[in-house]
Design an enzyme around this catalytic site. Structure first.
Site, PDB file in Angstrom:
ATOM      1  N   LYS A 182     -58.041  57.176  63.914  1.00  0.00           N
ATOM      2  CA  LYS A 182     -57.155  56.199  63.160  1.00  0.00           C
ATOM      3  C   LYS A 182     -55.799  56.198  63.432  1.00  0.00           C
ATOM      4  O   LYS A 182     -54.880  55.293  63.308  1.00  0.00           O
ATOM      5  CB  LYS A 182     -57.270  56.982  61.637  1.00  0.00           C
ATOM      6  CG  LYS A 182     -58.786  56.639  61.032  1.00  0.00           C
ATOM      7  CD  LYS A 182     -58.625  56.799  59.646  1.00  0.00           C
ATOM      8  CE  LYS A 182     -59.750  56.426  58.810  1.00  0.00           C
ATOM      9  NZ  LYS A 182     -59.886  56.842  57.453  1.00  0.00           N
ATOM     10  N   ASP A 203     -57.368  51.284  53.211  1.00  0.00           N
ATOM     11  CA  ASP A 203     -57.489  52.342  52.357  1.00  0.00           C
ATOM     12  C   ASP A 203     -56.825  52.093  50.921  1.00  0.00           C
ATOM     13  O   ASP A 203     -57.121  52.689  50.145  1.00  0.00           O
ATOM     14  CB  ASP A 203     -57.534  53.614  53.076  1.00  0.00           C
ATOM     15  CG  ASP A 203     -58.602  54.158  53.823  1.00  0.00           C
ATOM     16  OD1 ASP A 203     -59.769  53.759  53.607  1.00  0.00           O
ATOM     17  OD2 ASP A 203     -58.388  55.168  54.660  1.00  0.00           O
TER      18      ASP A 203
HETATM   19  P1  NAP Z   1     -56.644  64.723  56.526  1.00  0.00           P
HETATM   20  O1  NAP Z   1     -55.742  63.892  57.063  1.00  0.00           O
HETATM   21  O2  NAP Z   1     -57.279  65.758  57.587  1.00  0.00           O
HETATM   22  O3  NAP Z   1     -55.962  65.523  55.383  1.00  0.00           O
HETATM   23  C1  NAP Z   1     -56.616  66.673  54.669  1.00  0.00           C
HETATM   24  C2  NAP Z   1     -55.692  66.903  53.423  1.00  0.00           C
HETATM   25  O4  NAP Z   1     -56.422  68.013  52.756  1.00  0.00           O
HETATM   26  C3  NAP Z   1     -54.429  67.694  53.895  1.00  0.00           C
HETATM   27  O5  NAP Z   1     -53.394  67.382  53.077  1.00  0.00           O
HETATM   28  C4  NAP Z   1     -54.725  69.158  54.028  1.00  0.00           C
HETATM   29  O6  NAP Z   1     -53.476  69.977  53.620  1.00  0.00           O
HETATM   30  C5  NAP Z   1     -55.692  69.180  52.622  1.00  0.00           C
HETATM   31  N1  NAP Z   1     -56.404  70.546  52.826  1.00  0.00           N
HETATM   32  C6  NAP Z   1     -57.780  70.519  53.516  1.00  0.00           C
HETATM   33  N2  NAP Z   1     -58.116  71.849  53.240  1.00  0.00           N
HETATM   34  C7  NAP Z   1     -57.479  72.451  52.223  1.00  0.00           C
HETATM   35  C8  NAP Z   1     -57.579  73.466  51.639  1.00  0.00           C
HETATM   36  N3  NAP Z   1     -58.656  74.534  52.029  1.00  0.00           N
HETATM   37  N4  NAP Z   1     -56.728  73.847  50.524  1.00  0.00           N
HETATM   38  C9  NAP Z   1     -55.835  73.084  50.226  1.00  0.00           C
HETATM   39  N5  NAP Z   1     -55.494  71.795  50.809  1.00  0.00           N
HETATM   40  C10 NAP Z   1     -56.434  71.517  51.993  1.00  0.00           C
HETATM   41  O7  NAP Z   1     -57.931  64.041  55.970  1.00  0.00           O
HETATM   42  P2  NAP Z   1     -57.804  62.613  55.245  1.00  0.00           P
HETATM   43  O8  NAP Z   1     -58.043  61.481  56.133  1.00  0.00           O
HETATM   44  O9  NAP Z   1     -56.771  62.450  54.314  1.00  0.00           O
HETATM   45  O10 NAP Z   1     -59.244  62.722  54.235  1.00  0.00           O
HETATM   46  C11 NAP Z   1     -59.054  63.742  52.968  1.00  0.00           C
HETATM   47  C12 NAP Z   1     -60.432  63.206  52.337  1.00  0.00           C
HETATM   48  O11 NAP Z   1     -60.209  61.840  51.615  1.00  0.00           O
HETATM   49  C13 NAP Z   1     -61.760  63.473  53.063  1.00  0.00           C
HETATM   50  O12 NAP Z   1     -62.540  63.987  52.132  1.00  0.00           O
HETATM   51  C14 NAP Z   1     -62.027  62.008  53.206  1.00  0.00           C
HETATM   52  O13 NAP Z   1     -63.601  61.978  53.226  1.00  0.00           O
HETATM   53  C15 NAP Z   1     -61.526  61.524  51.806  1.00  0.00           C
HETATM   54  N6  NAP Z   1     -61.355  60.069  51.920  1.00  0.00           N
HETATM   55  C16 NAP Z   1     -62.022  59.214  51.151  1.00  0.00           C
HETATM   56  C17 NAP Z   1     -61.774  57.906  51.341  1.00  0.00           C
HETATM   57  C18 NAP Z   1     -62.636  56.815  50.455  1.00  0.00           C
HETATM   58  O14 NAP Z   1     -62.729  55.675  50.663  1.00  0.00           O
HETATM   59  N7  NAP Z   1     -63.247  57.264  49.231  1.00  0.00           N
HETATM   60  C19 NAP Z   1     -61.102  57.372  52.391  1.00  0.00           C
HETATM   61  C20 NAP Z   1     -60.271  58.044  53.039  1.00  0.00           C
HETATM   62  C21 NAP Z   1     -60.425  59.693  52.969  1.00  0.00           C
HETATM   63  P3  NAP Z   1     -52.657  70.575  54.926  1.00  0.00           P
HETATM   64  O15 NAP Z   1     -51.831  69.454  55.153  1.00  0.00           O
HETATM   65  O16 NAP Z   1     -52.124  71.515  54.501  1.00  0.00           O
HETATM   66  O17 NAP Z   1     -53.445  70.718  56.027  1.00  0.00           O
END
Ligand code: NAP
Length: 286
Positions: free
Chosen positions: A72, A108
């Site tokens: 991405k 998104d």
């Molecule tokens: P990402 O860029 O990898 O970001 C992950 C986020 O989660 C970061 O803020 C990370 O914190 C935090 N995190 C992960 N594990 C954690 C833990 N154990 N404790 C506290 N914070 C934690 O991923 P992303 O692309 O943003 O996606 C995040 C979620 O959104 C996923 O589940 C994805 O499936 C969902 N999503 C859904 C849609 C939809 O259409 N519904 C669209 C996009 C994403 P740090 O910065 O500290 O690592």
């Protein structure tokens, strides 16, 4: 539905893995419903072949494609131009190929705001919105909230530096929104009791784990909860919120709405309202 022929135009998704992507199911269902002569195909692309794949898709006349993990952000340098949605989010999830130019979008934020309205009857405005997380999904969400008129946003993230970076970037771009950051472990005492919306953009919940640092009892009675996680269908946050009488939804509506927007960007057609979400719900068994 059009039979596959020499005139069929190709759309797709690139990523690794893409095996579990729900996009082919929703896009092909929408293509059929809109009676379009298109097909949507999954392409596994590993990082070392990203540039070659992008050139190849253009050379093959593919009209557009979605981009998923892990490309991405990396894809941005291979594109000719970026729509504001992609610049703000710092990530691309949709590419339009037209007249030899590749344009990157991020649908998104649109999907999130659209699902907030449709699924939670929530319009961003004066109420405080607490956003958990500062990753890619949070970027799209915060930019979308600012554009939609949110006045107060608080970002809480495990890595404080990422929350600060995101807040600074958004504050510079959207001057009408007040954006604060909070330590994750201080969110209960500082901001939750005045929130009108709590949004989980972290990946916590995907493995069935609770968001241990949030006490939903601190939320005002009328506050709503949006969990971007959609697998499992009933996330721990959703279950907990509903059991406390808090209106809450998972991210399935957002997934559907970002897909609808992508199809509109590529073809100019908008699928029937609810079609993509219905396909997703049936896949998830609900
Ligand atoms: P990402 O860029 O990898 O970001 C992950 C986020 O989660 C970061 O803020 C990370 O914190 C935090 N995190 C992960 N594990 C954690 C833990 N154990 N404790 C506290 N914070 C934690 O991923 P992303 O692309 O943003 O996606 C995040 C979620 O959104 C996923 O589940 C994805 O499936 C969902 N999503 C859904 C849609 C939809 O259409 N519904 C669209 C996009 C994403 P740090 O910065 O500290 O690592």
């Amino acid at each position: 539905m059009y039979p596959l022929s020499g005139a069929t135009r190709v759309l797709g998704i690139i990523g690794n893995p893409v095996r579990h992507s729900l996009s082919p199911a929703i896009q092909n269902a929408a293509i059929a419903a809109c009676e379009l002569d298109y097909i949507y195909v999954p392409f596994v692309v590993t990082p070392e072949f990203l540039g070659a794949a992008v050139s190849g898709l253009k050379a093959l006349g593919v009209c557009g494609f979605n981009v998923t993990i892990p490309h991405k952000t990396a894809i941005m340098c291979f594109l000719d131009q970026l729509d504001e949605s992609a610049t703000c989010a710092g990530a691309v999830n949709t590419v339009l190929v037209r007249d030899g130019l590749m344009t990157g979008y991020n649908t998104d934020g649109f999907g999130f705001i659209s699902s907030l309205a449709d699924d939670l009857n929530y319009e961003p405005g004066a109420g405080t919105i607490v956003v958990l997380g500062a990753g890619g999904a949070a970027r799209g969400a915060v930019a979308g909230l600012c554009r939609a008129g949110a006045e107060h946003i608080v970002i809480a993230n495990r890595s404080m530096n990422k929350a600060v970076e995101l807040a600074e970037e958004m504050k510079a771009r959207y001057t009408k929104t007040s954006i604060l950051v909070s330590r994750q472990d201080q969110i209960n005492d500082n901001h939750l009791d005045t929130a009108s919306l709590l949004v989980n953009t972290t990946s916590i919940g995907m493995n069935g784990d609770r968001i241990g640092f949030v006490d939903l009892a601190k939320l005002p009675k009328a506050a709503k909860v949006y969990d971007m996680v959609y697998s499992p269908f009933e996330t721990p946050l959703l279950r907990e919120a509903v059991s406390m009488g808090i209106e809450a939804v998972n991210g399935l509506g957002m997934l559907a709405a970002q897909g609808e927007k992508a199809l509109t960007i590529w073809t100019g057609k908008t699928p029937p309202k609810g079609l993509m979400k219905g396909v997703l719900q049936s896949i998830c068994g609900h």
